[in-house]
Every structure is written in C-alpha cells, then in structure tokens.
Design an enzyme around this catalytic site. Structure first.
Site, PDB file in Angstrom:
ATOM      1  N   ASP A  89      -4.368  -7.428  -0.870  1.00  0.00           N
ATOM      2  CA  ASP A  89      -3.191  -7.353   0.018  1.00  0.00           C
ATOM      3  C   ASP A  89      -3.322  -6.077   0.852  1.00  0.00           C
ATOM      4  O   ASP A  89      -3.081  -4.976   0.354  1.00  0.00           O
ATOM      5  CB  ASP A  89      -1.897  -7.301  -0.798  1.00  0.00           C
ATOM      6  CG  ASP A  89      -1.517  -8.646  -1.413  1.00  0.00           C
ATOM      7  OD1 ASP A  89      -2.410  -9.506  -1.543  1.00  0.00           O
ATOM      8  OD2 ASP A  89      -0.346  -8.821  -1.778  1.00  0.00           O
ATOM      9  N   LYS A 151       1.813 -11.606   5.022  1.00  0.00           N
ATOM     10  CA  LYS A 151       2.794 -11.193   4.018  1.00  0.00           C
ATOM     11  C   LYS A 151       3.872 -10.370   4.701  1.00  0.00           C
ATOM     12  O   LYS A 151       3.577  -9.569   5.597  1.00  0.00           O
ATOM     13  CB  LYS A 151       2.073 -10.398   2.929  1.00  0.00           C
ATOM     14  CG  LYS A 151       2.952  -9.807   1.847  1.00  0.00           C
ATOM     15  CD  LYS A 151       2.092  -9.071   0.815  1.00  0.00           C
ATOM     16  CE  LYS A 151       2.931  -8.230  -0.132  1.00  0.00           C
ATOM     17  NZ  LYS A 151       2.100  -7.497  -1.115  1.00  0.00           N
ATOM     18  N   LYS A 180       3.127 -15.058   2.224  1.00  0.00           N
ATOM     19  CA  LYS A 180       3.644 -14.421   1.008  1.00  0.00           C
ATOM     20  C   LYS A 180       4.896 -13.635   1.377  1.00  0.00           C
ATOM     21  O   LYS A 180       4.883 -12.808   2.286  1.00  0.00           O
ATOM     22  CB  LYS A 180       2.601 -13.495   0.392  1.00  0.00           C
ATOM     23  CG  LYS A 180       3.108 -12.733  -0.836  1.00  0.00           C
ATOM     24  CD  LYS A 180       2.007 -11.915  -1.479  1.00  0.00           C
ATOM     25  CE  LYS A 180       2.536 -11.020  -2.595  1.00  0.00           C
ATOM     26  NZ  LYS A 180       1.461 -10.241  -3.254  1.00  0.00           N
TER      27      LYS A 180
END
Length: 218
Positions: A89, A151, A180
């Site tokens: 991430d 995300k 996400k």
C-alpha cells in the site's frame, strides 16, 4: 459475501508494540482475514507468524505523507518483499499531484508496480486532501501505471473514507481495478456503506468488531 476476506486487519500506530503485532496476527488467523497491514519494521515478524496460512502480509510505503523520494519508496518495497510482504500500500506523492506533475506521479507508481514483481499494489490517494478533479485524475494515472487498487486514505490525515469519493473513484478506474476503503471504518454499517459504494477491500483496525457484528446478524 465473505466479509472476512475483504478486510485488511490493520495496525499502523507508531507506538504499536511487538505484543500488539502478535495479537493482530492471532486475530487475523482466528477470523481468516484477507491480510494484516503493518508498518515495514514488523513485516518479518508478521510473515513468520502467518507462515503457511491464508492470511497475507501487507505493508505501507512512503507512509503516511507520500513525500519520500521515489528511490526511497522503491527501496522500501524491495526490502519489504525480502522480509515477506505480499501486498503493498503506497502513498501517492500528493504534492506532485496537486502541482500537476502528472508524469512524475505516474512514473513513480509504474516503478513501484515493477519492483513489486506481480504483488498487489494499492495506491493511497488521501482523498480528503484532494478535490474531485484531482481524485479523478489520480485514478486515471493509477490505471495507466498498472496499479491493482486505488485506496482512499492513510487514516492519519483529517478525514477517512467517504462513499461519495469511492463512487467517484469507481467512475475513473478500469474495470479490472479495485478500490480499498480505509480511515474511520469502525463498525459494520460503515463497512457496508463503503462496499455498497464500490469498495472491494476494507482497511480497518476494528476488523474484529466489524466481523463479529456481521456474524451476529447472519
């Protein structure tokens, strides 16, 4: 819906202790979450604890500001992979994006995807710092760069995930890309709101509470 397999069980607090990471991994095994998401210094421990399980180890790169030099981010990824990370991430360079340095932003993400060698790469946009046009542009850049997810948030800025932002992100990514949602998702109602808006993964430190509430209702 296997909600447990949509949750990245997360602990990114700077004061998290070894015993906290061990507890996180124990909970992830018990509830069979998709992954644990930990800071890079805990990747080796999490990998050891989750070895041979179905729970992946996710870590964060350029966290939480996104302003590290690209080469530093690449080194972070390589080091994390060596220690056993399976998902990445990374925080987008927010300042470059807002300065319209789109080529620099895209090249950085492309390079991260390349050094990740096929592992899932999620790009954190920090949507609370962006306007709608910037969110849309970031999604287009991430799509071209080959990221697997966009995300919403780090959870360390002024706001977290919003359904309206997820809907906007959904409109500006390719069909094969996913979203996400993270930041401020502390109960089942909020998690389902994010999923209904288009998220396929939930990042939360309250994964246990969310899944227990879900199990009680189903």
């Amino acid at each position: 819906m296997k909600l447990n397999k949509m949750i990245d069980h997360t602990l990114l607090k700077p004061d998290a202790k070894e015993e906290d990471i061990k507890k996180l991994c124990e909970e992830a095994l018990k509830y069979d979450f998709k992954s644990v998401c930990v800071n890079p210094c805990w990747v080796a421990l999490a990998s050891e604890l989750l070895d041979k399980s179905d729970v992946k180890v996710c870590t964060v790169i350029g966290f939480p500001l996104g302003a590290s030099h690209s080469k530093v981010k690449e080194f972070e990824v390589k080091n994390a992979l060596e220690k056993g990370a399976e998902e990445i991430d990374m925080v987008i360079n927010i300042g470059f994006l807002k300065s319209k340095k789109y080529d620099l932003v895209e090249n950085e993400i492309k390079n991260i995807v390349e050094v990740s060698e096929g592992r899932t790469v999620k790009v954190i946009l920090e949507t609370c710092l962006l306007d709608r046009e910037e969110i849309a542009k970031a999604c287009e850049i991430c799509t071209r760069a080959g990221a697997h997810f966009v995300k919403t948030s780090t959870g360390f800025s002024k706001e977290g995930a919003k359904a309206e932002d997820i809907k906007l992100m959904k409109e500006n990514i390719s069909e094969k890309m996913q979203i996400k949602a993270s930041g401020g998702i502390r109960d089942l109602k909020k998690a389902l709101e994010m999923i209904n808006a288009g998220a396929t993964r939930i990042g939360a430190s309250s994964g246990v509470a969310i899944i227990e509430e879900y199990n009680d209702e189903n």
